[in-house]
Design a protein around this motif. Structure first.
Motif, short mmCIF file in Angstrom:
data_model
loop_
_atom_site.label_atom_id
_atom_site.label_comp_id
_atom_site.label_asym_id
_atom_site.label_seq_id
_atom_site.Cartn_x
_atom_site.Cartn_y
_atom_site.Cartn_z
N ASN A 199 0.82 -1.21 0.00
CA ASN A 199 0.00 0.00 0.00
C ASN A 199 0.86 1.26 0.00
N GLN A 230 -13.95 -1.64 -4.22
CA GLN A 230 -12.97 -2.36 -3.43
C GLN A 230 -13.03 -3.86 -3.71
N TYR A 244 -5.51 4.19 0.52
CA TYR A 244 -5.52 2.73 0.55
C TYR A 244 -5.67 2.14 -0.87
N ALA A 247 -6.62 -1.63 -1.69
CA ALA A 247 -7.98 -2.15 -1.54
C ALA A 247 -8.69 -2.34 -2.87
N PHE A 305 -5.01 -9.02 3.29
CA PHE A 305 -6.11 -8.07 3.27
C PHE A 305 -7.31 -8.70 2.59
#
Length: 515
Positions: A199, A230, A244, A247, A305
């Protein structure tokens, strides 16, 4: 009205929507710079169904910008990984499992510092501010512009990450981009740390891309807010993407699955999304993609994630067909399909040419594939069906029958009946299901933490976690009355003391357009 756009490796799809109704849809080749392809798609929508910029309430985009940048190891910022955990964790330093090429691409610097927590919040060691300043000074001396800070068990207590970020920012200046692991990944130090470093490396590119997308949309006279989809099928605004970018990695397959749910009316099914480059197979559970329960490897790096559980095959409309073996892919002509496929005047035998020769679709110049034996074409189609059926069978968790929905422009490669599973459903607007999925995306919030469940207080503690997820969804822009818990896991951890339990709650609601 609102617009949904999905940028794939081969095509950029766009839809003009009013509620859940499709007013217009277009499919255009993805451009090398991606952004101009989006402009062309919006212009084509306007040509098919004229509208004013003021008529559009929101624009939702799914893009492959960021995953492509990581896979190709380009446009990544010089990045440092700072871990808080000494004297623990020294045996496995940050980035220990990263490919050398990727470490070099981000000019990686790694640092270990004191700090961190046990699972129950007990400190491992106190934070040493002077130690952090020395590390930050070294970062500045080596041209580091983006920093990933991870602390042991930060999803339990993230105070040290926040404090460390303030100290590092004092040394590097406000221009430094700092990513904190408790905001990125889940429980699991190395995987969470890796996701945070990825990220951080993408932060500068995120600003450039978001500004580019915004300029492209504004140039069309559209002043409505822009959202990007996302990995879990929910939306994030421009500022969230700048912070972010990681994502967005799996937004393509996720949008297709959400679009399949919307167009087919099914909430539990297998979805096969065949594009120009790959066929992505996933399962819908309660209308949302089933998420992977294990770590996900991205560009050779293990992460944890949120990602949908997707199996990708190198089969698409632009895939090369090997005449000797009758196999398809994994190489593809990609967005050059309309220039290189036989039916479009090119010289490369692609899966699209096979579909035309087999009589499954009438596009391009069919005379250019008259020389292909129909029996050969049908045998290639059968082989594609076998491979897709095997992949769907691997994805399901039981032998119970499951409906199969085919979407994407490349789904013309699939037969009407799939081995093992029977009839394949192709809903209306199946070719642009990914853009529809982007346009109907909702807003979500997720909590993943380890809690100590005291005897007699289990229900109250779990309700608090659920409420945290609901509050997070509302803060992200969801209409409060529409928010509901769509996924909840509770896993006791018997190897830890104090009735430790890992709890994950996910809440989703409709986007509040008035905000």
């Amino acid at each position: 009205m609102h617009i949904g756009i999905d940028v794939g490796g081969t095509n950029t799809d766009a839809v003009l929507m009013e509620g859940t109704s499709v007013l217009a849809s277009v499919k255009r080749s993805t451009s090398a710079d991606v952004t101009s392809g989006i402009v062309a798609a919006i212009e084509s929508l306007r040509a098919d169904r004229p509208f004013e910029g003021s008529d559009i309430a929101a624009v939702m985009i799914g893009t492959t910008h960021f995953i492509n940048a990581l896979v190709q190891a380009r446009n990544l910022a010089p990045t440092a990984a700072l871990r808080l955990g000494l004297p623990a964790t020294r045996a496995l330093p940050p980035l220990i499992d990263w490919p050398g090429e990727l470490r070099q691409a981000i000019s990686a610097r790694t640092y270990l510092a004191h700090g961190g927590y046990e699972f129950d919040g007990r400190p491992i060691s106190p934070l040493d501010a002077d130690e952090l300043r020395r590390h930050a000074a070294d970062m500045a001396a080596n041209g580091i512009r983006s920093v990933a800070i991870s602390s042991v068990f930060s999803p339990v207590n993230h105070d040290l990450e926040l404090t460390a970020a303030d100290i590092v920012r004092e040394e590097l200046g406000d221009g430094a981009a700092i990513s904190l692991s408790h905001e990125i990944g889940r429980i699991g130090l190395l995987e969470r740390e890796n996701a945070t470093v990825i990220n951080a490396a993408l932060r500068e590119l995120a600003v450039e891309i978001v500004d580019g997308l915004s300029s492209a949309v504004r140039a069309q006279g559209i002043a409505a807010p822009i959202f990007l989809s996302q990995n879990d099928g929910t939306l994030m605004d421009e500022e969230f993407v700048r912070r972010y970018p990681v994502a967005t990695f799996a937004s393509g397959p996720t949008n297709s699955m959400r679009g399949a749910a919307a167009t087919s009316g099914l909430v539990d099914c297998a979805v096969v999304d065949v594009g120009g480059t790959t066929a992505d197979i996933g399962l819908l559970v309660n209308g949302f993609p089933r998420e992977t329960s294990t770590e996900v490897t991205v560009a050779g790096v293990r992460t944890n994630f949120r990602m949908p559980d997707v199996l990708s095959l190198g089969i698409g409309g632009g895939s090369h067909v090997h005449e000797a073996t009758r196999e398809v892919g994994p190489t593809s002509v990609g967005y050059r399909l309309t220039a290189e496929a036989l039916v479009f005047g090119g010289s490369t035998l692609t899966a699209t040419d096979i579909a035309v020769a087999a009589g499954r679709v009438d596009i391009g110049d069919a005379d250019r594939v008259r020389h292909i034996d129909r029996g050969f074409a049908l045998s290639v189609i059968d082989r594609i069906a076998e491979r897709v059926a095997e992949a769907v069978d691997r994805m399901r968790t039981s032998a119970a029958p499951i409906p199969v929905v085919a979407v994407g422009g490349g789904s013309i490669l699939l037969p009407d009946v799939l081995p093992i599973f029977g009839e394949v459903q192709r809903p209306d607007n199946y070719a642009v299901a990914n853009a529809i999925g982007a346009s109907i995306a909702q807003v979500g919030g997720e909590i993943d933490k380890v809690v100590a469940v005291d005897p007699g207080r289990r229900d109250a503690i779990l309700d608090d976690v659920r409420q945290e997820a609901v509050d997070k969804a509302i803060a992200a822009g969801a209409t409060p009355k529409s928010v509901q818990i769509v996924d909840f896991d509770e896993v006791p951890l018997p190897y830890l003391p104090g009735n430790a339990t890992r709890v994950r709650a996910k809440a989703v609601g409709d986007l509040d357009m008035s905000r």
